[in-house]
Design an enzyme around this catalytic site. Sequence first.
Site, PDB file in Angstrom:
ATOM      1  N   HIS A  91       0.308   4.884  -1.972  1.00 40.75           N
ATOM      2  CA  HIS A  91       0.196   6.191  -1.307  1.00 40.75           C
ATOM      3  C   HIS A  91       1.278   7.143  -1.779  1.00 40.75           C
ATOM      4  CE1 HIS A  91      -2.671   5.637   2.304  1.00 40.75           C
ATOM      5  NE2 HIS A  91      -3.064   4.926   1.286  1.00 40.75           N
ATOM      6  N   ARG A 138       0.812  -1.214   0.000  1.00 40.29           N
ATOM      7  CA  ARG A 138       0.000   0.000   0.000  1.00 40.29           C
ATOM      8  C   ARG A 138       0.849   1.269   0.000  1.00 40.29           C
ATOM      9  NH1 ARG A 138      -3.690   2.105   4.831  1.00 40.29           N
ATOM     10  NH2 ARG A 138      -5.176   3.347   3.648  1.00 40.29           N
ATOM     11  N   HIS A 161      -6.579  -5.407  -2.441  1.00 41.02           N
ATOM     12  CA  HIS A 161      -7.351  -5.603  -1.213  1.00 41.02           C
ATOM     13  C   HIS A 161      -7.625  -7.082  -0.954  1.00 41.02           C
ATOM     14  CE1 HIS A 161      -8.829  -1.134  -1.309  1.00 41.02           C
ATOM     15  NE2 HIS A 161      -7.549  -1.252  -1.006  1.00 41.02           N
ATOM     16  N   ASN A 216      -3.273   8.227   6.215  1.00 42.27           N
ATOM     17  CA  ASN A 216      -1.961   7.620   6.381  1.00 42.27           C
ATOM     18  C   ASN A 216      -1.736   7.018   7.746  1.00 42.27           C
ATOM     19  OD1 ASN A 216      -0.481   7.457   4.147  1.00 42.27           O
ATOM     20  ND2 ASN A 216       0.863   9.178   4.596  1.00 42.27           N
TER      21      ASN A 216
HETATM   22  C1  HEM Z   1      -8.882   2.566  -5.551  1.00 44.02           C
HETATM   23  C2  HEM Z   1      -8.789   3.349  -4.509  1.00 44.02           C
HETATM   24  C3  HEM Z   1      -8.407   2.831  -3.156  1.00 44.02           C
HETATM   25  C4  HEM Z   1      -9.057   3.095  -2.002  1.00 44.02           C
HETATM   26  C5  HEM Z   1     -10.279   3.983  -1.820  1.00 44.02           C
HETATM   27  C6  HEM Z   1      -8.377   2.374  -0.951  1.00 44.02           C
HETATM   28  C7  HEM Z   1      -8.731   2.428   0.382  1.00 44.02           C
HETATM   29  C8  HEM Z   1      -8.161   1.667   1.377  1.00 44.02           C
HETATM   30  C9  HEM Z   1      -8.532   1.713   2.751  1.00 44.02           C
HETATM   31  C10 HEM Z   1      -9.560   2.639   3.359  1.00 44.02           C
HETATM   32  C11 HEM Z   1      -7.805   0.771   3.415  1.00 44.02           C
HETATM   33  C12 HEM Z   1      -7.884   0.417   4.912  1.00 44.02           C
HETATM   34  C13 HEM Z   1      -7.126   1.403   5.740  1.00 44.02           C
HETATM   35  C14 HEM Z   1      -7.420   1.171   7.206  1.00 44.02           C
HETATM   36  O1  HEM Z   1      -8.553   1.421   7.616  1.00 44.02           O
HETATM   37  O2  HEM Z   1      -6.519   0.728   7.940  1.00 44.02           O
HETATM   38  C15 HEM Z   1      -6.973   0.139   2.443  1.00 44.02           C
HETATM   39  C16 HEM Z   1      -6.093  -0.877   2.727  1.00 44.02           C
HETATM   40  C17 HEM Z   1      -5.220  -1.383   1.809  1.00 44.02           C
HETATM   41  N1  HEM Z   1      -5.036  -0.944   0.519  1.00 44.02           N
HETATM   42 FE1  HEM Z   1      -6.232   0.300  -0.518  1.00 44.02          FE
HETATM   43  N2  HEM Z   1      -7.345   1.686  -1.495  1.00 44.02           N
HETATM   44  C18 HEM Z   1      -7.313   1.933  -2.842  1.00 44.02           C
HETATM   45  C19 HEM Z   1      -6.382   1.474  -3.731  1.00 44.02           C
HETATM   46  C20 HEM Z   1      -5.313   0.686  -3.392  1.00 44.02           C
HETATM   47  C21 HEM Z   1      -4.211   0.387  -4.266  1.00 44.02           C
HETATM   48  C22 HEM Z   1      -4.041   0.924  -5.673  1.00 44.02           C
HETATM   49  C23 HEM Z   1      -3.382  -0.443  -3.572  1.00 44.02           C
HETATM   50  C24 HEM Z   1      -2.070  -1.043  -3.974  1.00 44.02           C
HETATM   51  C25 HEM Z   1      -1.584  -1.064  -5.185  1.00 44.02           C
HETATM   52  C26 HEM Z   1      -3.994  -0.668  -2.272  1.00 44.02           C
HETATM   53  C27 HEM Z   1      -3.504  -1.518  -1.307  1.00 44.02           C
HETATM   54  C28 HEM Z   1      -4.042  -1.686  -0.041  1.00 44.02           C
HETATM   55  C29 HEM Z   1      -3.590  -2.691   0.907  1.00 44.02           C
HETATM   56  C30 HEM Z   1      -2.548  -3.746   0.642  1.00 44.02           C
HETATM   57  C31 HEM Z   1      -4.308  -2.488   2.080  1.00 44.02           C
HETATM   58  C32 HEM Z   1      -4.164  -3.244   3.408  1.00 44.02           C
HETATM   59  C33 HEM Z   1      -3.236  -2.471   4.314  1.00 44.02           C
HETATM   60  C34 HEM Z   1      -2.932  -3.150   5.648  1.00 44.02           C
HETATM   61  O3  HEM Z   1      -3.178  -4.345   5.845  1.00 44.02           O
HETATM   62  O4  HEM Z   1      -2.403  -2.439   6.534  1.00 44.02           O
HETATM   63  N3  HEM Z   1      -5.145   0.048  -2.195  1.00 44.02           N
HETATM   64  N4  HEM Z   1      -7.185   0.707   1.226  1.00 44.02           N
HETATM   65  C1  LIG Z   2       3.015   5.680  10.290  1.00 47.91           C
HETATM   66  C2  LIG Z   2       2.823   6.923  11.046  1.00 47.91           C
HETATM   67  O1  LIG Z   2       3.470   7.913  10.850  1.00 47.91           O
HETATM   68  N1  LIG Z   2       1.875   6.831  11.934  1.00 47.91           N
HETATM   69  C3  LIG Z   2       1.557   7.925  12.788  1.00 47.91           C
HETATM   70  C4  LIG Z   2       0.178   8.411  12.459  1.00 47.91           C
HETATM   71  O2  LIG Z   2      -0.285   9.302  13.393  1.00 47.91           O
HETATM   72  C5  LIG Z   2      -0.348   8.792  14.698  1.00 47.91           C
HETATM   73  C6  LIG Z   2      -1.056   9.797  15.571  1.00 47.91           C
HETATM   74  O3  LIG Z   2      -0.633  11.103  15.274  1.00 47.91           O
HETATM   75  C7  LIG Z   2       1.066   8.477  15.183  1.00 47.91           C
HETATM   76  O4  LIG Z   2       1.036   7.947  16.488  1.00 47.91           O
HETATM   77  C8  LIG Z   2       1.662   7.456  14.226  1.00 47.91           C
HETATM   78  O5  LIG Z   2       2.994   7.235  14.558  1.00 47.91           O
END
Ligand code: HEM
Ligand SMILES: CC(=O)N[C@H]1CO[C@H](CO)[C@@H](O)[C@@H]1O
Length: 328
Positions: free
Chosen positions: A70, A66, A195, A97
């Site tokens: 970003h 991810r 995802h 983030n």
């Molecule tokens: C299309 C638009 C996209 C949206 C709106 C979106 C949104 C999100 C959101 C809201 C999360 C969860 C964050 C959280 O609540 O902790 C997430 C997780 C994730 N996204 Fe997306 N995403 C998008 C595209 C992408 C793309 C292009 C990639 C990679 C190429 C990606 C890879 C991931 C991965 C791997 C996770 C899991 C992260 C984890 O386990 O910590 N996403 N995404």
């Molecule tokens: C990855 C990262 O920078 N996480 C920060 C996001 O913001 C929280 C709250 O401000 C920090 O505690 C994390 O270190």
Amino acid sequence: MAINNSNYLLISLTFFLIAFSSNHANGEVLKVGFYHKTCPHVELISKEIVDDVISRVPSLAAPLLRMHYHDCFVRGCDGSVLLDSPTKQAEKDSIPNLSLRGYQIIDKVKTALEKSCPGIVSCADIVALVARDVTVAVKGPSWEVETGRRDGSVSNITEALFNLIPPFANITSLKQGFLQRGLSVKDLVVLSGSHTIGISHCSSFNNRLYNFTGKGDTDPSLDPNYIKNLKKKCPPNDQNTLVEMDPGSVRTFDNSYYKLVAKRRGLFTSDSALLDDSETKDYLKKQGINQYGSTFFKDFGESMVKMGRVQVLTGNQGEIRKVCSRIN
Ligand code: HEM
Ligand SMILES: CC(=O)N[C@H]1CO[C@H](CO)[C@@H](O)[C@@H]1O
Ligand SMILES: *[C@@H]1O[C@H](CO)[C@@H](O)[C@H](O)[C@H]1NC(C)=O
Ligand SMILES: *[C@@H]1O[C@H](CO)[C@@H](O)[C@H](O)[C@H]1NC(C)=O
Ligand SMILES: *[C@@H]1O[C@H](CO)[C@@H](O)[C@H](O)[C@H]1NC(C)=O
């Protein structure tokens, strides 16, 4: 009117320059093996560190994949996602983030590379290489990563807020967000397949369970049985609980995301929205059928390469950071 030779030359030259400069403003392009001579073991070093880390902490694969997304969607793939700000005003500090993790792995790769070839490999390239290596480590596809990116010097919290597509985005906004960066509707549906691994905070989809239109209702595009399950995990207003985005195979990169979305079990509005466009819908129905008939793995590599080209700095633009969290 006759065009004489020198005019002709001028016209051709102009065309050539326009064609050339519009593709790569700096006259330089990314290429596979950019460090072939200057840091020949770069890919090996990244892979060894990633394999070691993911074998011990598999859950870090998802946030590291991810991270490249970003990085690329805010100011282009220039490593700006890694910069620290003493006053907490960097991309890192923005709300979307908050859930990025794994910065220490990027630092680990950087430290190893600074030992073997100091000042050569950009942090932006490390992010791109690590994204590929973590994908492979969780049984996903491999692809050849283009390198030659340079590191930017600006990271701005407001830009991250505006540029990262929110989970409640509809299909129009999603397509627009991708098209603006030279990415296609296909890239959108392909890259959303990420995802298939990882987790989400309840807060990223809570509105769909409890208050979809502000009337205490649920999102009709989400399977009602799935809503019941999700409500058990996420009480109203829960900000902290984590749920698996692709339950049962969160640590395996496969095509099951598409099966889920087709069954109206995509976790975010942005996942469900892929059913609202004929091209994205066709794609996800095709990928979900079986692992072998699916083109997802091949497509994923191609779309990742395209994403990795978004607004990059090359040539003598930017710099090669010594430490990824701060400019030189
Ligand atoms: C299309 C638009 C996209 C949206 C709106 C979106 C949104 C999100 C959101 C809201 C999360 C969860 C964050 C959280 O609540 O902790 C997430 C997780 C994730 N996204 Fe997306 N995403 C998008 C595209 C992408 C793309 C292009 C990639 C990679 C190429 C990606 C890879 C991931 C991965 C791997 C996770 C899991 C992260 C984890 O386990 O910590 N996403 N995404
Ligand atoms: C990855 C990262 O920078 N996480 C920060 C996001 O913001 C929280 C709250 O401000 C920090 O505690 C994390 O270190
Ligand atoms: C960050 O970006 C916003 C929006 O583009 C801009 O208004 C602001 O001045 C920037 N902040 C810094 C510190 O550059
Ligand atoms: C999609 O979302 C955008 C931005 O929030 C909004 O302006 C637009 O009206 C929405 N489109 C549809 C079809 O709902
Ligand atoms: C649902 O949303 C509406 C409108 O935003 C708000 O007034 C109401 O308090 C919310 N209800 C709950 C239970 O959060």
